[in-house]
Scaffold this motif. Structure first.
Motif, PDB file in Angstrom:
ATOM      1  N   LEU A 173      -3.754   9.638   1.022  1.00 41.46           N
ATOM      2  CA  LEU A 173      -2.531   8.899   1.346  1.00 41.46           C
ATOM      3  C   LEU A 173      -1.566   8.894   0.164  1.00 41.46           C
ATOM      4  O   LEU A 173      -0.348   8.906   0.353  1.00 41.46           O
ATOM      5  N   ALA A 224       2.160  10.193   0.507  1.00 39.22           N
ATOM      6  CA  ALA A 224       3.314   9.378   0.118  1.00 39.22           C
ATOM      7  C   ALA A 224       4.248  10.182  -0.791  1.00 39.22           C
ATOM      8  O   ALA A 224       5.475  10.126  -0.639  1.00 39.22           O
ATOM      9  N   LEU A 275      10.705   8.360   2.451  1.00 37.03           N
ATOM     10  CA  LEU A 275      10.274   7.108   1.817  1.00 37.03           C
ATOM     11  C   LEU A 275      10.919   7.079   0.438  1.00 37.03           C
ATOM     12  O   LEU A 275      11.153   8.126  -0.156  1.00 37.03           O
ATOM     13  N   VAL A 316       4.565   0.106  -2.037  1.00 33.81           N
ATOM     14  CA  VAL A 316       4.259  -1.043  -1.174  1.00 33.81           C
ATOM     15  C   VAL A 316       3.407  -0.597   0.019  1.00 33.81           C
ATOM     16  O   VAL A 316       2.395  -1.219   0.358  1.00 33.81           O
ATOM     17  N   ALA A 317       3.821   0.511   0.651  1.00 30.97           N
ATOM     18  CA  ALA A 317       3.110   0.992   1.837  1.00 30.97           C
ATOM     19  C   ALA A 317       1.679   1.375   1.491  1.00 30.97           C
ATOM     20  O   ALA A 317       0.740   1.055   2.232  1.00 30.97           O
ATOM     21  N   LEU A 318       1.500   2.049   0.364  1.00 23.81           N
ATOM     22  CA  LEU A 318       0.158   2.470  -0.043  1.00 23.81           C
ATOM     23  C   LEU A 318      -0.754   1.272  -0.275  1.00 23.81           C
ATOM     24  O   LEU A 318      -1.885   1.226   0.213  1.00 23.81           O
ATOM     25  N   ALA A 351      -0.419  -1.828   0.813  1.00 22.51           N
ATOM     26  CA  ALA A 351      -0.657  -2.572   2.055  1.00 22.51           C
ATOM     27  C   ALA A 351      -1.647  -1.832   2.952  1.00 22.51           C
ATOM     28  O   ALA A 351      -2.542  -2.435   3.557  1.00 22.51           O
ATOM     29  N   THR A 352      -1.492  -0.505   3.038  1.00 21.67           N
ATOM     30  CA  THR A 352      -2.353   0.284   3.922  1.00 21.67           C
ATOM     31  C   THR A 352      -3.793   0.295   3.402  1.00 21.67           C
ATOM     32  O   THR A 352      -4.749   0.100   4.165  1.00 21.67           O
ATOM     33  N   ALA A 402      -5.703  -3.087   3.507  1.00 18.82           N
ATOM     34  CA  ALA A 402      -6.113  -3.385   4.892  1.00 18.82           C
ATOM     35  C   ALA A 402      -7.256  -2.470   5.323  1.00 18.82           C
ATOM     36  O   ALA A 402      -8.227  -2.915   5.949  1.00 18.82           O
ATOM     37  N   ARG A 417       1.052  -3.700  12.927  1.00 16.08           N
ATOM     38  CA  ARG A 417       1.883  -4.244  11.854  1.00 16.08           C
ATOM     39  C   ARG A 417       3.309  -3.698  11.936  1.00 16.08           C
ATOM     40  O   ARG A 417       3.530  -2.533  12.337  1.00 16.08           O
ATOM     41  N   ASP A 465       5.382  -4.519   9.146  1.00 19.44           N
ATOM     42  CA  ASP A 465       5.885  -4.650   7.769  1.00 19.44           C
ATOM     43  C   ASP A 465       6.006  -3.294   7.073  1.00 19.44           C
ATOM     44  O   ASP A 465       6.510  -3.227   5.953  1.00 19.44           O
ATOM     45  N   LEU A 466       5.533  -2.222   7.715  1.00 19.20           N
ATOM     46  CA  LEU A 466       5.640  -0.877   7.131  1.00 19.20           C
ATOM     47  C   LEU A 466       6.360   0.015   8.136  1.00 19.20           C
ATOM     48  O   LEU A 466       6.301  -0.229   9.342  1.00 19.20           O
ATOM     49  N   PRO A 467       7.056   1.078   7.649  1.00 18.16           N
ATOM     50  CA  PRO A 467       7.792   1.943   8.572  1.00 18.16           C
ATOM     51  C   PRO A 467       6.853   2.622   9.580  1.00 18.16           C
ATOM     52  O   PRO A 467       5.741   3.006   9.223  1.00 18.16           O
ATOM     53  N   TRP A 475       5.559   5.910   8.495  1.00 18.19           N
ATOM     54  CA  TRP A 475       4.443   5.879   7.543  1.00 18.19           C
ATOM     55  C   TRP A 475       3.110   5.746   8.283  1.00 18.19           C
ATOM     56  O   TRP A 475       2.113   6.388   7.913  1.00 18.19           O
ATOM     57  N   THR A 516       2.315   9.087   9.706  1.00 14.24           N
ATOM     58  CA  THR A 516       1.876   9.969   8.609  1.00 14.24           C
ATOM     59  C   THR A 516       0.438   9.654   8.220  1.00 14.24           C
ATOM     60  O   THR A 516      -0.375  10.557   8.005  1.00 14.24           O
ATOM     61  N   THR A 544      -2.360  12.465   8.443  1.00 11.56           N
ATOM     62  CA  THR A 544      -2.905  12.876   7.148  1.00 11.56           C
ATOM     63  C   THR A 544      -4.413  12.659   7.120  1.00 11.56           C
ATOM     64  O   THR A 544      -5.167  13.519   6.667  1.00 11.56           O
ATOM     65  N   LEU A 545      -4.856  11.490   7.599  1.00 11.50           N
ATOM     66  CA  LEU A 545      -6.293  11.192   7.537  1.00 11.50           C
ATOM     67  C   LEU A 545      -7.074  12.083   8.504  1.00 11.50           C
ATOM     68  O   LEU A 545      -8.210  12.458   8.216  1.00 11.50           O
ATOM     69  N   ALA A 562      -7.954  -0.677  11.315  1.00 10.41           N
ATOM     70  CA  ALA A 562      -7.806  -1.696  10.253  1.00 10.41           C
ATOM     71  C   ALA A 562      -6.450  -1.568   9.572  1.00 10.41           C
ATOM     72  O   ALA A 562      -5.773  -2.574   9.306  1.00 10.41           O
ATOM     73  N   ALA A 563      -6.040  -0.332   9.291  1.00 11.26           N
ATOM     74  CA  ALA A 563      -4.795  -0.127   8.548  1.00 11.26           C
ATOM     75  C   ALA A 563      -3.574  -0.516   9.367  1.00 11.26           C
ATOM     76  O   ALA A 563      -2.543  -0.908   8.811  1.00 11.26           O
TER      77      ALA A 563
END
Lengths: 204, 204
Positions: free
Chosen positions: A160, A164, A173, A180-182, A184-185, A188, B145, B147-149, B152, B155, B159-160, B188-189
């Motif tokens: 990730l 990013a 981004l 912030v996104a990293l 938060a992700t 969680a 959520r 709170d994130l775009p 993202w 992605t 990506t995962l 979870a994310a």
């Protein structure tokens, strides 16, 4: 003992030239991993002959920049407090790691193209160990999930981070938003899952 | 109307040959994205002249396999129920998507090497739209959520998935474990974060 004050002027010039070349090379490679020796010499304000007098090949120069950037990255990461609450430590380590990835990605790209894979891998492994040590401690203390392999969590973090960097490079981004996104992700994704049936639990 | 029973035998042979070539090409490319035309002809039990009579170039053959694999992937994904509780729908879509990525990754790798980028992108975009539609609905309903775009989150999912395929190829994950890890990580994310100060909340 302090160095003798009588260093010949030519050796002092040489040291200044090397420093200027490394500074210029680092800046040039950060802007463009394919920067040429001629561009770097021009940015450093030295002739190509002078540059080649210090670095016989572009590979030697990239290696020297990689060495310096690696040392800077190690300093930034070593200054990160990974003690205390594992989840808060994770947030700090991810933030610091993201700054390193974001700042030095182009140099790393140049290094990956030009240097032996083992040389670059050694550096990545050192950073990965910091994360895996924190993952192991956090899992032992019950702060991180243990239902998935530790290796997968590490892969998730590094994958990730590079995604990013890619999103930033593509203009989707901004670097602050990415940090912030990293955080938060990953916080969680790494938290222990709620038991099935608990509020917020999705026992699929 | 059923097709006329009087199809000349040579046309029926040709159809059988094309089907055998496509089957063999798909299996060969899944095992090795660099499989040669000679290997594919041998696996199909036809001569190279016969193969080239149907597909003038390796590119034409890869394109035909990509077309077929894409149709199979679309069928697998279209059969996935993305209605109802968004988090459960996400788990189903991630599982189906992972099966597609895991099964067809080598063909995709061959296609990426051989076909125009726009051709491959069109296919990926179609799959991405299914996920982004679910993300948009789940965010609107408060299940994911916000709170994130959204970009993202998409992605993160793609990506995962590709990282999981890489881990499987490297022998560090098995395909079933990878599906479990992907679903657990992404649900979870994508869940809304607990409010700061709530149990399990890490308001860093």
């Amino acid at each position: 003992m302090s160095p003798p004050a009588t260093t010949p002027p030519r050796r002092a010039d040489a040291r200044r030239n090397v420093a200027a070349i490394l500074d210029a090379a680092q800046e040039c490679l950060i802007r463009d991993p394919e920067a040429t020796v001629a561009q770097i010499a021009q940015a450093a304000g030295v002739g190509r002959v002078t540059l080649y007098g210090h670095f016989a090949t572009r590979t030697e120069l990239v290696d020297a920049v990689f060495e310096r950037v690696t040392a800077q990255a190690d300093t930034m990461l070593a200054a990160t407090d990974v003690s205390g609450d594992p989840m808060a430590a994770l947030a700090r380590l991810v933030t610091a790691n993201w700054q390193v990835v974001h700042r030095f990605r182009a140099v790393l790209a140049a290094a990956e193209r030009e240097l032996p894979p083992a040389r670059v891998r050694g550096h990545n492994d050192r950073h990965l160990r910091r994360l895996t040590a924190l993952l192991a401690r956090g899992r032992a203390e019950g702060a991180f999930r243990t239902d998935l392999p530790e290796q997968w969590l590490a892969t998730t973090a590094y994958t990730l981070m590079h995604a990013a960097a890619h999103e930033c490079a593509a203009g989707r981004l901004d670097p602050v938003g990415a940090g912030v996104a990293l955080t938060a992700t990953l916080t969680a994704a790494f938290a222990p899952p709620p038991p099935p049936g608990a509020p917020g639990g999705h026992g699929t």
